[in-house]
Scaffold this active site. Structure first.
Site, PDB file in Angstrom:
ATOM      1  N   ASP A 130      14.475  52.528  51.956  1.00 36.40           N
ATOM      2  CA  ASP A 130      15.342  53.631  51.579  1.00 36.40           C
ATOM      3  C   ASP A 130      15.285  53.785  50.064  1.00 36.40           C
ATOM      4  O   ASP A 130      15.203  52.789  49.342  1.00 36.40           O
ATOM      5  CB  ASP A 130      16.776  53.335  52.036  1.00 36.40           C
ATOM      6  N   GLU A 137      27.852  60.022  37.939  1.00 33.45           N
ATOM      7  CA  GLU A 137      27.056  61.014  37.219  1.00 33.45           C
ATOM      8  C   GLU A 137      27.838  61.575  36.037  1.00 33.45           C
ATOM      9  O   GLU A 137      27.314  61.713  34.924  1.00 33.45           O
ATOM     10  CB  GLU A 137      26.638  62.158  38.155  1.00 33.45           C
ATOM     11  N   THR A 156      32.648  75.771  45.944  1.00 38.95           N
ATOM     12  CA  THR A 156      32.155  76.221  44.635  1.00 38.95           C
ATOM     13  C   THR A 156      30.940  75.431  44.158  1.00 38.95           C
ATOM     14  O   THR A 156      30.128  75.936  43.385  1.00 38.95           O
ATOM     15  CB  THR A 156      33.262  76.081  43.576  1.00 38.95           C
ATOM     16  N   SER A 182      32.347  71.859  38.999  1.00 46.41           N
ATOM     17  CA  SER A 182      33.574  71.247  38.490  1.00 46.41           C
ATOM     18  C   SER A 182      33.642  71.526  37.000  1.00 46.41           C
ATOM     19  O   SER A 182      32.673  72.012  36.398  1.00 46.41           O
ATOM     20  CB  SER A 182      33.585  69.739  38.758  1.00 46.41           C
ATOM     21  N   LYS A 198      30.177  72.923  35.145  1.00 44.68           N
ATOM     22  CA  LYS A 198      28.835  72.378  35.391  1.00 44.68           C
ATOM     23  C   LYS A 198      28.623  72.328  36.901  1.00 44.68           C
ATOM     24  O   LYS A 198      29.570  72.108  37.667  1.00 44.68           O
ATOM     25  CB  LYS A 198      28.657  70.993  34.763  1.00 44.68           C
ATOM     26  N   ASP A 250      21.920  50.854  57.067  1.00 44.97           N
ATOM     27  CA  ASP A 250      23.333  50.479  57.087  1.00 44.97           C
ATOM     28  C   ASP A 250      24.197  51.469  57.849  1.00 44.97           C
ATOM     29  O   ASP A 250      25.376  51.226  58.074  1.00 44.97           O
ATOM     30  CB  ASP A 250      23.879  50.315  55.667  1.00 44.97           C
ATOM     31  N   ASP A 258      20.879  55.040  61.330  1.00 46.65           N
ATOM     32  CA  ASP A 258      19.706  54.164  61.178  1.00 46.65           C
ATOM     33  C   ASP A 258      19.478  53.302  62.413  1.00 46.65           C
ATOM     34  O   ASP A 258      18.409  52.695  62.557  1.00 46.65           O
ATOM     35  CB  ASP A 258      19.885  53.233  59.970  1.00 46.65           C
TER      36      ASP A 258
END
Length: 683
Positions: free
Chosen positions: A310, A351, A383, A386, A397, A520, A524
């Site tokens: 993964d 992020e 939307t 944020s 952004k 996990d 899967d």
């Protein structure tokens, strides 16, 4: 070193276990050593008869040979007992966490429902329990409501608590672990005695491990060789009697000589160490916090030639990090960085935090200099943006498509180069995030998946082993291609769905590959059930854990690479010791045979290349070496042979030279040394 791998307490317990295993009912599962024990019993009777004068023979020779045959069996038992006890020591530590606790059993499936306080031993599969801060989780289950910080040190040994929450692939909890913070409702998934901890303890204590196909094939080979040598020894007796009658020289080979010949020529070394290698393989995985639910899985890991990895959490760290600010239109670089920073003030995602960190570092801005009174505009699925509103200005952004729709709706315009910049970032494998101030697009932030440290080198190492790596990701093909190229993955599958994973495993198996994968989530489970080596994350869903044959207690997907190395090391160890054992027999042949028959057939004295003059001392020296080589190789069986990530053909040549040639030379040197030591002490 009391508690080490070879600590005093552990060695004493292993010694006691060695004597317990002398019971023929315990030893019969190892036919070679069972045959040696029968030989030791026969020689014991022979020694008693000689001592009482009922039979003629060389009493000291029979006595010492009998002693060393019994010691051979004991040393074989010791290797197996030691490997078992090392695992059982972990079981004892796990038992300390398996205690009855009081549980808050809910009367209704609601967090605020009244509850009854009951013992955890009274809980049954399907019961709902409330677990609050400071509580011990009373049984294995899945979180159906809420989120919590859980300390799993009881099982994983990892002191840092982990987040477990409902509705995610990280919703599984284990009985005996502790909630550090939060409030959750847990649905019990196992009855008392059937929990994950119970299975671990039971498996370790009983060393319950089915023999793998390679082990069974090797065992058939060992039994066959033992049967052949038994026939050879019996015929040897007949041949020696014939030669005595026809030549008039010497005496027929005695029972002691025949037993010594059989024990030295039978593959006793590998037969003694084979059980230890298998159990030690499981123990070595336990020490890496991986529970092997079958021995077949460990062995298959050694034969794996395709790894399905993964992307997120295995190849990359899992959190996209801000890597670049690109202004568009007439805006400056500083304006772009500042807009991105203000838009991310209230963003608590990894992020968002990475944008803030990089922006503050770039502009040299301190946290206390940022605006305090801001109106937060949270991210919503509708939307897909944020931001904040501060001092009469609006900062946003979001994804390119969402920002484009937003700007056009409020009457703004898009810079002509914006689409080209966004496309370039996407082509590089990063994620473009467009930043806006009021009605103007100021620039683009590139969010990049950061590769795990050393992952490229590890994948190259796998390639040297002859293993193909395939990255599976839900990302678009452009992003997937860029990450695959940067990481050095051999191939990739983008936009993968659960059925794609299952079909990929099946297709590879049809092509003859041995396939390993990690997972996990419930999605899967089908592919995990199909894979030859399936590693489920302990923090994953119940479905994933039930489909797998290996459980990673640390929930680290990259652990699959370690599992493959352990599996290959285990196969190499077995092959190396088998090679060494067979090579040993060749050397011992040149000691035993001339010593046994040269008095009858002098021409065979040419085989006595060590020039050992006393045949009794020579045979006894070989028997002693045959016994001592077992404890000498026990650490290798438990630790595993040295394994290098090289092509299989090179590895074969390397091991043939080390263990093959070494297996021939070592007995000659050791037997010669033992021979002179016996002569020195006996005179």
């Amino acid at each position: 070193m009391k508690n080490g791998a070879f600590g005093r307490d552990l060695l004493v317990k292993a010694l006691y276990g060695s004597f317990k295993k002398l019971n023929p009912l315990d030893l019969w599962h190892n036919p070679v050593m069972f045959s040696v024990e029968l030989g030791a019993i026969v020689l014991t009777v022979e020694f008693v008869l000689e001592a009482l004068g009922y039979k003629k023979g060389v009493l000291w020779f029979t006595g010492w040979t009998t002693f060393w045959l019994w010691l051979t069996v004991l040393l074989s038992n010791f290797a197996e007992s030691l490997s078992e006890i090392r695992g059982k020591a972990r079981a004892e530590s796990l038992k300390s966490y398996k205690t009855a606790v009081m549980a808050k059993k809910l009367r209704e499936p609601l967090p605020d429902s009244p509850y009854d306080t009951v013992s955890s031993t009274d809980l049954r599969k399907g019961d709902l329990v409330l677990v609050e801060e400071g509580d011990i989780i009373p049984g294995d289950g899945e979180i159906v409501e809420g989120a919590a910080l859980v300390n799993e040190a009881a099982v994983t040994g990892e002191s840092a608590p982990v987040i477990r929450e409902a509705g995610s692939d990280r919703n599984a909890v284990i009985g005996g672990t502790k909630v550090v913070a939060g409030r959750i409702v847990v649905k019990i998934t196992a009855n008392p005695g059937e929990t994950f901890l119970d299975k671990m303890i039971g498996m370790i204590e009983t060393a319950k491990r089915r023999k793998t196909p390679n082990e069974r094939a090797l065992e058939v080979l060992l039994v066959s060789l033992t049967a052949i040598f038994l026939v050879v020894v019996l015929n040897f007796r007949v041949l020696s009697e014939y030669l005595v009658r026809t030549t008039g020289r010497g005496e027929p080979a005695s029972i002691t000589i025949l037993m010594a010949l059989f024990v030295c020529l039978a593959p006793t070394t590998i037969a003694a160490l084979l059980p230890a290698i298998g159990i030690a393989g499981m123990d070595r995985l336990f020490r890496r916090n991986v529970v092997a639910l079958s021995g077949r899985a460990i062995e298959a890991a050694g034969d794996v030639n395709v790894l399905l990895l993964d992307k997120t959490g295995t190849i990359t760290l899992g959190n996209r990090m801000a890597s670049e600010f690109i202004p568009v239109g007439n805006h400056t670089f500083e304006e772009c960085v500042h807009t991105a920073m203000i838009a991310s003030i209230a963003d608590e995602t990894p992020e968002g935090k990475s944008i803030m960190e990089l922006a503050k570092k770039t502009l040299g801005v301190r946290s206390d200099a940022l605006p305090k009174n801001v109106k937060v505009i949270p991210f919503t699925p509708e939307t897909k943006m944020s931001g904040v509103e501060v001092d009469g200005h609006s900062y946003r952004k979001g994804a390119f498509s969402a920002v484009k729709e937003y700007i056009l709706r409020i009457g703004g315009t898009l810079p002509p180069e914006l689409e080209r910049v966004v496309g370039r970032i996407a082509m590089s494998g990063a994620t473009p995030l467009v930043v806006v101030k009021d009605k103007e697009v100021v620039g683009v932030v590139a969010l990049k998946d950061v590769l795990k440290e050393g992952i490229k080198a590890r994948l190259a190492k796998l390639r040297n082993m002859g293993i193909k790596s395939i990255m599976i990701t839900g990302d678009n093909p452009l992003t997937a291609s860029a990450i695959a190229k940067e990481a050095g993955v051999d191939d990739f599958v983008a936009e993968a769905k659960p059925e794609d994973k299952l079909n990929l495993v099946r297709d590879l198996q049809k092509q003859g590959y041995i396939v390993a994968m990690t997972g996990d989530g419930t999605n899967d489970a089908p592919a995990l059930a199909q894979a030859d080596v399936a590693v489920a994350m302990n923090a994953g869903t119940q479905a994933a854990r039930e489909a797998a044959n290996l459980i990673d207690l640390d929930s680290d997907p990259s652990k699959l690479l370690d599992i493959v190395e352990v599996g290959k090391s285990m196969l190499i160890t077995r092959g190396a010791l088998t090679t060494f054992s067979i090579a040993n027999d060749i050397a011992k042949y040149f000691v035993i045979v001339p010593s046994a028959v040269s008095p009858i057939f002098p021409h065979l004295d040419k085989l006595n290349i060590l020039r050992l003059e006393d045949p009794y001392v020579a045979v006894l020296s070989a028997v002693i070496f045959n016994a001592l080589i077992i404890p000498a190789l026990t650490p290798l069986a438990l630790k595993g042979a040295f394994y290098r990530a090289v092509a299989p053909d090179k590895l074969f040549v390397y091991n043939l030279l080390i263990y093959g040639v070494g297996g021939v030379i070592a007995p000659f040197v050791a037997i010669k040394l033992i021979y002179h030591l016996i002569e020195f002490f006996v005179g």
